[in-house]
Design an enzyme around this catalytic site. Structure first.
Site, short mmCIF file in Angstrom:
data_model
loop_
_atom_site.label_atom_id
_atom_site.label_comp_id
_atom_site.label_asym_id
_atom_site.label_seq_id
_atom_site.Cartn_x
_atom_site.Cartn_y
_atom_site.Cartn_z
NE ARG A 21 -2.48 -2.11 2.60
CZ ARG A 21 -3.87 -2.94 3.44
NH1 ARG A 21 -4.88 -2.50 3.42
NH2 ARG A 21 -3.45 -3.39 4.44
CE LYS B 237 -2.63 -21.40 9.44
NZ LYS B 237 -2.08 -20.63 10.91
CG HIS C 283 4.05 -23.99 6.76
ND1 HIS C 283 2.27 -22.99 7.45
CD2 HIS C 283 4.60 -23.85 7.17
CE1 HIS C 283 3.43 -23.24 8.68
NE2 HIS C 283 5.01 -23.76 8.16
CE LYS D 188 6.61 -27.45 8.37
NZ LYS D 188 7.50 -26.72 9.05
CD GLU E 61 4.31 -23.61 16.99
OE1 GLU E 61 5.32 -23.27 16.38
OE2 GLU E 61 3.33 -23.69 16.99
CG ASP F 277 -2.19 -20.50 14.94
OD1 ASP F 277 -2.15 -19.66 14.14
OD2 ASP F 277 -1.20 -20.56 15.67
CG HIS G 201 -0.04 -26.42 10.41
ND1 HIS G 201 0.22 -26.13 9.19
CD2 HIS G 201 0.00 -25.42 11.27
CE1 HIS G 201 0.29 -24.74 9.03
NE2 HIS G 201 0.23 -24.37 9.91
CE LYS H 98 1.57 -20.06 18.75
NZ LYS H 98 2.71 -20.75 17.69
C1 BG6 Z 1 1.69 -21.39 11.84
C2 BG6 Z 1 0.76 -21.09 12.30
O1 BG6 Z 1 1.00 -21.87 10.46
O2 BG6 Z 1 2.67 -22.27 11.91
C3 BG6 Z 1 2.12 -20.25 14.26
O3 BG6 Z 1 0.15 -19.76 12.34
C4 BG6 Z 1 3.03 -21.54 14.38
O4 BG6 Z 1 1.28 -20.20 14.95
C5 BG6 Z 1 3.91 -22.25 12.25
O5 BG6 Z 1 3.93 -21.24 14.65
C6 BG6 Z 1 4.44 -23.07 12.83
O6 BG6 Z 1 5.15 -23.96 11.60
P1 BG6 Z 1 6.63 -24.67 11.75
O7 BG6 Z 1 6.47 -24.40 9.98
O8 BG6 Z 1 7.62 -23.77 12.23
O9 BG6 Z 1 6.05 -25.96 12.67
#
Ligand code: BG6
Length: 530
Positions: free
Chosen positions: A61, A168, A198, A202, A236, A255, A260, A360
């Site tokens: 923007r 996402k 994503h 992997k 995480e 999330d 995932h 987390k």
């Molecule tokens: C994201 C989430 O999609 O994936 C995050 O929004 C998360 O909260 C992340 O930390 C984890 O991805 P990765 O590849 O680090 O396991």
């Protein structure tokens, strides 16, 4: 694919450069572009997987010049590249980047984009093909796609293709996901839509299918007769960092789970597809999610757990509680941990529990799938020190120590009959060398060769929310009163352990030492040698 079947068009192009095209990035100033997309494009360039006729348009923007924008791209590359950057190659890539300033909600932005695509087509020979990547806040997805439609940017005429990648989160519940699907399907056909997750980029996630279906020895025992239960862990160490505003609305469940974790679940539980083509693979994955047993509100309360981290120590550093993170309410009820037990109603998995957990600020960063086998039916070691035999486990380590290990019983050397658990290990990096990547390379490349296998179809996204929605409803109706209920740096709330111990089971420990081995394993090995 059987040997006499012709490879799919996308498959026969694998390894060759992608189609000529312009990649249009909406949200080019954001974190995702800087940290992942730009370095991924560099990696594709260095692997010769970008077409010579490729260009990028970054849209933000602000109004900056293309020179200023390219300077940013250089900086992003030097800060976030996954390996050494060859300056000549980097310049070659940077010269393909162009800038367009404009508001995503302003129709004039799209008029100018259309004109720019014509110019770039002439300059770079991109054949009118365009890959629009929506790396913007999710509330803009439908508007941007709508504008792409009204401006004619989405139409595939004269042999050119137009594809749209959507990040996402795809919706915030079933209703909003359906509405978003409806909105974008008004403009695009399903084959033009690439809903990205994503995790599918992997290598180790993709390898689940190869491991299961390219080997003869695992599939025959991959079912309820031999498997006691499955654990999927995505732990995480990071907290919510600067994403408090988003995370307060999302929480760990939205999330991580419908996207995932359900990807990992469906690869683990799916039936063998008839080929590795997008439709065949996605059909089988979708069936898994459709097969997840619905839970009554009582079952939800019994089979799901939530947690929120308090203060604690992670990696030797004191860290603050979730409620003290920036942009988080001091009395927040948002969960940063979720655990649950699901069943899949089909012949393969009936009555086999799938335990899922993610959180987390846990003790270690580890994503793994544990297949725990049933114990032998009879222990023929009467009169020896062997009382109990532990169950064998196959562990698919998704990250960070990518690999596969099989844990089984072995005799401890010596005159006595004593047993201990040992691991047979395959490490990706040790075997294939390490190929650092952002995880987005394959996904971007797949868009350029029209292979949607690793992308989510509309029905899969909706099936995911269909499982999660009732849980959200019950949780909203019965807020947790015990938050925070786990210390940062721990393995999560006690409730998560109870979920397992009630069933006479145990989570595999996520507590690793710096060498990547589970601390508990080392202690056990030491005890056995003593
Ligand atoms: C994201 C989430 O999609 O994936 C995050 O929004 C998360 O909260 C992340 O930390 C984890 O991805 P990765 O590849 O680090 O396991």
């Amino acid at each position: 694919m059987t040997s006499n079947e012709a490879p799919s068009p996308a498959e026969s192009r694998r390894g060759l450069p992608g189609d000529p095209c312009v990649m249009v990035i909406f949200g080019a100033g954001g974190d995702l572009t800087r940290r992942k997309l730009t370095p991924a494009l560099y990696n594709l360039e260095s692997s010769h997987l970008l077409s010579g006729n490729f260009a990028v348009v970054g849209i933000t923007r602000e109004g900056i010049s293309t020179d200023e924008y390219r300077e940013r791209v250089r900086r992003d590359l030097s800060e976030h590249a996954t390996g050494d950057v060859d300056p000549k190659l980097a310049e070659q890539l940077v010269a393909r980047f162009h800038y367009l300033g404009g508001d995503y909600l302003d129709p004039k932005t799209y008029v100018r984009l259309k004109a720019l695509l014509v110019t770039l087509d002439a300059d770079h020979g991109t054949r009118g093909n365009a890959l629009c990547y929506l790396a913007t806040p999710p509330d803009l997805f439908a508007y941007i796609v709508g504008h792409l439609g009204t401006s004619g940017l989405a139409s595939e005429e004269e042999g050119r293709w137009r594809r749209v990648v959507i990040e996402k989160p795809f919706g915030t519940d079933l209703e909003t996901a359906k509405a978003l699907n409806r909105d974008i399907r008004r403009v695009l056909t399903e084959s033009q839509i690439y809903r990205i997750d994503h995790y599918l980029g992997k290598e180790t996630v993709q390898n689940i299918m190869v491991f299961r279906f390219a080997n003869g020895i695992f599939e025959p025992i991959w079912n309820r007769r031999y498997i006691d239960h499955v654990q999927i862990t995505v732990a995480e160490t990071v907290g919510v960092e600067m994403r408090g505003r988003y995370y307060e609305q999302a929480g760990a469940l939205k999330d991580m789970v419908p996207n995932h974790i359900f990807q990992l679940l469906s690869f683990t539980a799916m039936e063998p597809p008839i080929s590795f083509e997008a439709r065949a693979v996605r059909d089988e994955k979708a069936k898994v999610l459709h097969g997840v047993q619905p839970m009554s509100p009582e079952e939800i309360l019994r089979r799901t757990v939530r947690g929120q981290y308090g203060n604690g120590v992670v990696d030797g550093r004191e860290v603050a509680a979730y409620r003290s993170e920036p942009r988080v309410a001091p009395d927040s009820d948002t969960e940063t941990f979720v655990g649950m037990k699901l069943f899949i109603d089909n012949w393969r998995w009936a009555e086999v529990p799938f335990y899922l957990r993610t959180g987390k600020r846990l003790a270690q960063r580890v994503t793994e799938i544990v297949i725990q086998f049933k114990k032998p039916p009879f222990v023929p070691f009467r009169g020896t020190a062997v009382q109990q035999i532990a169950a064998d486990q196959l562990v698919l380590n998704i990250q960070p120590d990518e690999g596969i290990s099989l844990r089984f019983q072995a005799k401890v050397p010596g005159p006595m009959v004593r047993m201990g658990q040992v691991d047979m290990e395959f490490g990706y990096a040790r075997h294939f060398g390490s190929h650092p990547s952002t995880g987005y390379e394959t996904l971007l490349y797949d868009c350029m060769i029209a292979d949607a296998t690793l992308f989510q179809r509309d029905d899969m996204v909706e099936a995911g929310w269909n499982i999660v929605d009732p849980i959200l409803e019950v949780w909203n109706a019965v807020p947790s009163r015990a938050f925070p209920n786990y210390a940062a740096g721990s393995s999560g709330p006690k409730d998560a352990d109870d979920l397992m111990t009630r069933d006479g089971r145990q989570w595999r420990s996520i507590d690793h030492d710096s060498g990547g081995r589970h601390r508990r394993d080392k202690d056990e090995a030491r005890a056995l040698r003593a």
